[in-house]
Design a protein around this motif. Structure first.
Motif, PDB file in Angstrom:
ATOM      1  N   LEU A   1       3.751  19.697   0.988  1.00  0.00           N
ATOM      2  CA  LEU A   1       4.033  18.233   0.710  1.00  0.00           C
ATOM      3  C   LEU A   1       3.232  17.292   1.912  1.00  0.00           C
ATOM      4  N   LEU A   2       3.296  17.715   3.071  1.00  0.00           N
ATOM      5  CA  LEU A   2       2.665  16.945   4.057  1.00  0.00           C
ATOM      6  C   LEU A   2       1.303  17.162   3.986  1.00  0.00           C
ATOM      7  N   ALA A   3       0.734  18.239   3.233  1.00  0.00           N
ATOM      8  CA  ALA A   3      -0.744  18.182   3.179  1.00  0.00           C
ATOM      9  C   ALA A   3      -1.349  17.446   2.089  1.00  0.00           C
ATOM     10  N   GLN A   4      -0.368  17.172   1.137  1.00  0.00           N
ATOM     11  CA  GLN A   4      -0.958  16.233   0.170  1.00  0.00           C
ATOM     12  C   GLN A   4      -1.000  14.776   0.570  1.00  0.00           C
ATOM     13  N   VAL A   5       0.055  14.486   1.521  1.00  0.00           N
ATOM     14  CA  VAL A   5      -0.219  13.043   2.230  1.00  0.00           C
ATOM     15  C   VAL A   5      -1.539  13.076   2.958  1.00  0.00           C
ATOM     16  N   LYS A   6      -1.768  14.196   3.676  1.00  0.00           N
ATOM     17  CA  LYS A   6      -2.908  14.250   4.624  1.00  0.00           C
ATOM     18  C   LYS A   6      -4.268  14.457   3.863  1.00  0.00           C
ATOM     19  N   LYS A   7      -4.239  14.737   2.749  1.00  0.00           N
ATOM     20  CA  LYS A   7      -5.247  14.769   1.841  1.00  0.00           C
ATOM     21  C   LYS A   7      -5.829  13.469   1.498  1.00  0.00           C
ATOM     22  N   VAL A   8      -4.881  12.240   1.230  1.00  0.00           N
ATOM     23  CA  VAL A   8      -4.963  11.202   0.844  1.00  0.00           C
ATOM     24  C   VAL A   8      -5.467  10.473   2.123  1.00  0.00           C
ATOM     25  N   ALA A   9      -5.067  10.735   3.400  1.00  0.00           N
ATOM     26  CA  ALA A   9      -5.382  10.125   4.578  1.00  0.00           C
ATOM     27  C   ALA A   9      -6.710  10.780   4.951  1.00  0.00           C
ATOM     28  N   ASP A  10      -7.276  11.932   4.680  1.00  0.00           N
ATOM     29  CA  ASP A  10      -8.651  12.424   4.867  1.00  0.00           C
ATOM     30  C   ASP A  10      -9.588  11.877   3.936  1.00  0.00           C
TER      31      ASP A  10
ATOM     32  N   GLY B   1      -9.036   9.742   0.874  1.00  0.00           N
ATOM     33  CA  GLY B   1      -8.499   8.840  -0.158  1.00  0.00           C
ATOM     34  C   GLY B   1      -8.097   8.980  -1.486  1.00  0.00           C
ATOM     35  N   ILE B   2      -8.139   7.836  -2.257  1.00  0.00           N
ATOM     36  CA  ILE B   2      -7.687   8.108  -3.770  1.00  0.00           C
ATOM     37  C   ILE B   2      -9.015   7.503  -4.572  1.00  0.00           C
TER      38      ILE B   2
ATOM     39  N   GLU C   1      -6.619   0.635   1.801  1.00  0.00           N
ATOM     40  CA  GLU C   1      -5.608   0.359   2.145  1.00  0.00           C
ATOM     41  C   GLU C   1      -4.436   1.437   2.040  1.00  0.00           C
ATOM     42  N   VAL C   2      -4.588   2.050   0.884  1.00  0.00           N
ATOM     43  CA  VAL C   2      -3.685   3.262   0.655  1.00  0.00           C
ATOM     44  C   VAL C   2      -4.144   4.490   1.592  1.00  0.00           C
ATOM     45  N   GLN C   3      -5.325   4.443   1.772  1.00  0.00           N
ATOM     46  CA  GLN C   3      -5.775   5.592   2.590  1.00  0.00           C
ATOM     47  C   GLN C   3      -5.387   5.280   4.236  1.00  0.00           C
ATOM     48  N   ASP C   4      -5.576   4.008   4.415  1.00  0.00           N
ATOM     49  CA  ASP C   4      -5.023   3.680   5.633  1.00  0.00           C
ATOM     50  C   ASP C   4      -3.641   3.903   6.163  1.00  0.00           C
ATOM     51  N   VAL C   5      -2.630   3.618   5.170  1.00  0.00           N
ATOM     52  CA  VAL C   5      -1.406   3.651   5.427  1.00  0.00           C
ATOM     53  C   VAL C   5      -0.987   5.325   5.601  1.00  0.00           C
ATOM     54  N   ALA C   6      -1.674   5.983   4.677  1.00  0.00           N
ATOM     55  CA  ALA C   6      -1.542   7.347   4.767  1.00  0.00           C
ATOM     56  C   ALA C   6      -2.009   8.226   6.149  1.00  0.00           C
ATOM     57  N   LYS C   7      -3.038   7.311   6.705  1.00  0.00           N
ATOM     58  CA  LYS C   7      -3.305   7.950   8.013  1.00  0.00           C
ATOM     59  C   LYS C   7      -2.336   7.264   9.274  1.00  0.00           C
ATOM     60  N   ARG C   8      -1.705   6.157   8.948  1.00  0.00           N
ATOM     61  CA  ARG C   8      -1.030   5.674  10.241  1.00  0.00           C
ATOM     62  C   ARG C   8       0.354   5.871  10.183  1.00  0.00           C
TER      63      ARG C   8
ATOM     64  N   ALA D   1       0.851  -1.185  -0.034  1.00  0.00           N
ATOM     65  CA  ALA D   1       0.067  -0.066   0.047  1.00  0.00           C
ATOM     66  C   ALA D   1       0.838   1.111  -0.075  1.00  0.00           C
ATOM     67  N   LEU D   2       1.940   1.402   0.846  1.00  0.00           N
ATOM     68  CA  LEU D   2       2.925   2.472   0.832  1.00  0.00           C
ATOM     69  C   LEU D   2       3.397   2.755  -0.672  1.00  0.00           C
ATOM     70  N   ASP D   3       3.769   1.480  -1.345  1.00  0.00           N
ATOM     71  CA  ASP D   3       4.345   1.418  -2.458  1.00  0.00           C
ATOM     72  C   ASP D   3       3.462   2.290  -3.627  1.00  0.00           C
ATOM     73  N   VAL D   4       2.248   1.778  -3.627  1.00  0.00           N
ATOM     74  CA  VAL D   4       1.189   2.554  -4.363  1.00  0.00           C
ATOM     75  C   VAL D   4       0.983   3.771  -3.954  1.00  0.00           C
ATOM     76  N   LEU D   5       1.280   4.096  -2.590  1.00  0.00           N
ATOM     77  CA  LEU D   5       0.716   5.497  -2.176  1.00  0.00           C
ATOM     78  C   LEU D   5       1.841   6.659  -2.720  1.00  0.00           C
ATOM     79  N   ALA D   6       3.097   5.793  -2.944  1.00  0.00           N
ATOM     80  CA  ALA D   6       4.274   6.832  -3.410  1.00  0.00           C
ATOM     81  C   ALA D   6       3.975   6.965  -5.014  1.00  0.00           C
ATOM     82  N   ALA D   7       3.513   6.064  -5.680  1.00  0.00           N
ATOM     83  CA  ALA D   7       3.126   6.294  -7.110  1.00  0.00           C
ATOM     84  C   ALA D   7       1.996   7.133  -7.381  1.00  0.00           C
ATOM     85  N   VAL D   8       1.127   6.985  -6.418  1.00  0.00           N
ATOM     86  CA  VAL D   8      -0.006   8.079  -6.509  1.00  0.00           C
ATOM     87  C   VAL D   8       0.219   9.869  -6.310  1.00  0.00           C
ATOM     88  N   LEU D   9       1.438   9.666  -5.586  1.00  0.00           N
ATOM     89  CA  LEU D   9       1.940  11.000  -5.257  1.00  0.00           C
ATOM     90  C   LEU D   9       2.877  11.584  -6.511  1.00  0.00           C
TER      91      LEU D   9
END
Length: 450
Positions: free
Chosen positions: A342-351, A353-354, A411-418, A279-287
């Motif tokens: 940059l941090l806000a972009q990750v938080k946006k996924v956490a809040d 999702g994708i 799963e992607v949203q979940d790792v962005a949160k945690r 999921a983290l690998d996918v998150l990196a690719a989404v970003l």
């Protein structure tokens, strides 16, 4: 010397063809991947030894040994190895990383046995001559000056790792600290060679226009003649828990400021059971996995806060993993603001999702990358060697891909949160100083090859 023969072969059904594996009785692992599209072959020798195994006082010894592997054996004079490869129309080089050291040749298939003879010779018969070492360590120190000390971002990255990790050897540079290089001796390198360069600490990968049974026979006649060694125990070097944000600043001559952010995240341990690394690998690719990915679209094309941005994560490795965010602010913008963006972009996924479209785009990119990588025999050999040296199995290559295909939006949203708590965050900031117009600028680093 002891004559040994290969044990029974095993075959693995890969997505693009069979891979034949052997294990010699001296412990050496041989993997053969057939690809008959051209009469060429990639021959690689991987040793499970790198910067992560080093100690304070001799950092950089793995890389220094890589250089010395081209400086002569009991049979060959310094430079003869490269001359023979070039004379046969081949190409060769080597690279050292945190996790491993590898040597390779790309050659006509008819010359494969000669390459195996050469590599087996320097696996067992290397001579670390003091006179040759004295010259070569100067080359290594110059490489450090060009790739790190004269490169502002490289200096920041080095300081960043030394800040992010307190105990784990991931904090040390692969090329070594300059003071250690200045005091390194030929004996240090020779001892490292005799400790780790053993057949039972090596993987040989052959990919190309070959017959596996013939390759096995040649392996018996070359590598198989070397007796197994006794390898030291590798002690765990667990990093203490980080309990607050860490920051480091570097002020050096540079054209632009730059910010690098890293978070402690898990790496892949169990290919079948772990989910977060995928999921983290996918998150990196989404970003940052394609031109229209979130970071570039939002911060470069959109708000124009930055001239470049990035996200990356490597889920495999013998040491701890970090998830990176990075960027260079646009003119008139600050690194402090870009860090927040940059941090806000990750938080946006956490809040939020994708989207399903983003997920499918990333998975398509993944598959396209695999097809491209396997289009060359060298790419195939690289993938196999790296996978085995990091402790996985050949069949895990396709298993990882299959697992990646099953990653869900949740799963992607979940790792962005945690995993993006500031308690696990390290920030490195480059503040540029004026560049001396009279000083010749070193070229930017172009990879690990020696």
């Amino acid at each position: 010397m002891v004559a040994v023969c290969a044990l029974g072969a095993t075959q693995v059904q890969a997505a693009d063809g069979d891979i034949t594996q052997y294990k010699l009785s001296n412990g050496l692992r041989l993997v053969v991947k057939e690809d008959h599209r051209a009469p060429t072959v990639a021959h690689m020798v991987w040793y499970k030894i790198g910067a992560i195994d080093e100690f304070n006082g001799t950092t950089g010894v793995s890389h220094a040994l890589e250089h010395m592997m081209f400086k002569g054996t009991k049979k060959l004079k310094p430079g003869d190895f490269s001359k023979i490869v070039a004379g046969l129309g081949g190409q060769e080089n080597a690279f050292t990383s945190r996790d491993y050291t590898a040597y390779f040749q790309q050659i006509q298939a008819k010359n494969l046995k000669r390459m195996m003879e050469l590599e087996a010779d320097r696996m067992h018969n290397l001579q670390v001559l003091p006179a040759e070492f004295k010259k070569e360590i100067q080359v290594v120190m110059e490489e450090r000056r060009m790739r790190t000390e004269d490169q502002a971002q490289a200096k920041l990255y080095e300081a960043f790792l030394a800040t992010a990790f307190e105990a784990n050897p991931a904090r040390r540079p692969v090329i070594g600290w300059m003071n250690d290089l200045e005091h390194m001796t030929a004996s240090d390198v020779a001892n490292w060679y005799h400790t780790w360069y053993e057949p039972n600490n090596a993987v040989v990968v052959v990919a190309g226009d070959v017959n596996p049974a013939q390759v096995k026979k040649w392996a018996d006649e070359t590598y198989g003649q070397i007796k197994a060694g006794t390898l030291p125990d590798r002690k765990p070097q667990v990093e203490p828990k980080q309990e607050g944000v860490r920051r480091v600043e570097v002020r050096a001559p540079a054209e632009n400021p730059y910010v690098l952010i890293g978070f402690k995240v898990p790496k892949l341990e169990d290919v079948a059971k772990d989910r977060d690394p995928y999921a983290l690998d996918v998150l990196a690719a989404v970003l940052d996995g394609y031109s229209g990915a979130r970071l570039n679209k939002s911060l470069v094309q959109g708000t124009q806060e930055a001239v470049s941005v990035g996200a990356s994560y490597d889920m495999t490795g013998r040491g701890p993993s970090l998830f990176y965010l990075e960027g260079t602010p646009a003119k008139g913008k600050t690194v402090d603001q870009l860090e927040k963006d940059l941090l806000a972009q990750v938080k946006k996924v956490a809040d939020d999702g994708i989207s399903e479209q983003e997920l499918e785009r990333v998975k398509s990119q993944l598959m396209a990358g695999q097809v491209y990588k396997r289009d060359s025999v060298f790419g195939q050999a690289m993938e196999i060697g790296q996978t085995l040296t990091l402790g996985f199995k050949v069949e895990d290559i396709d298993r990882m891909i299959d697992q990646m295909k099953t990653v869900t939006r949740a799963e992607v949203q979940d790792v962005a949160k945690r995993y993006f708590d500031t308690a696990q965050m390290t920030v490195g900031t480059l503040y540029p100083l004026p560049i001396d117009p009279n000083k010749k600028q070193a070229p930017a680093p172009s990879g690990m090859l020696h």
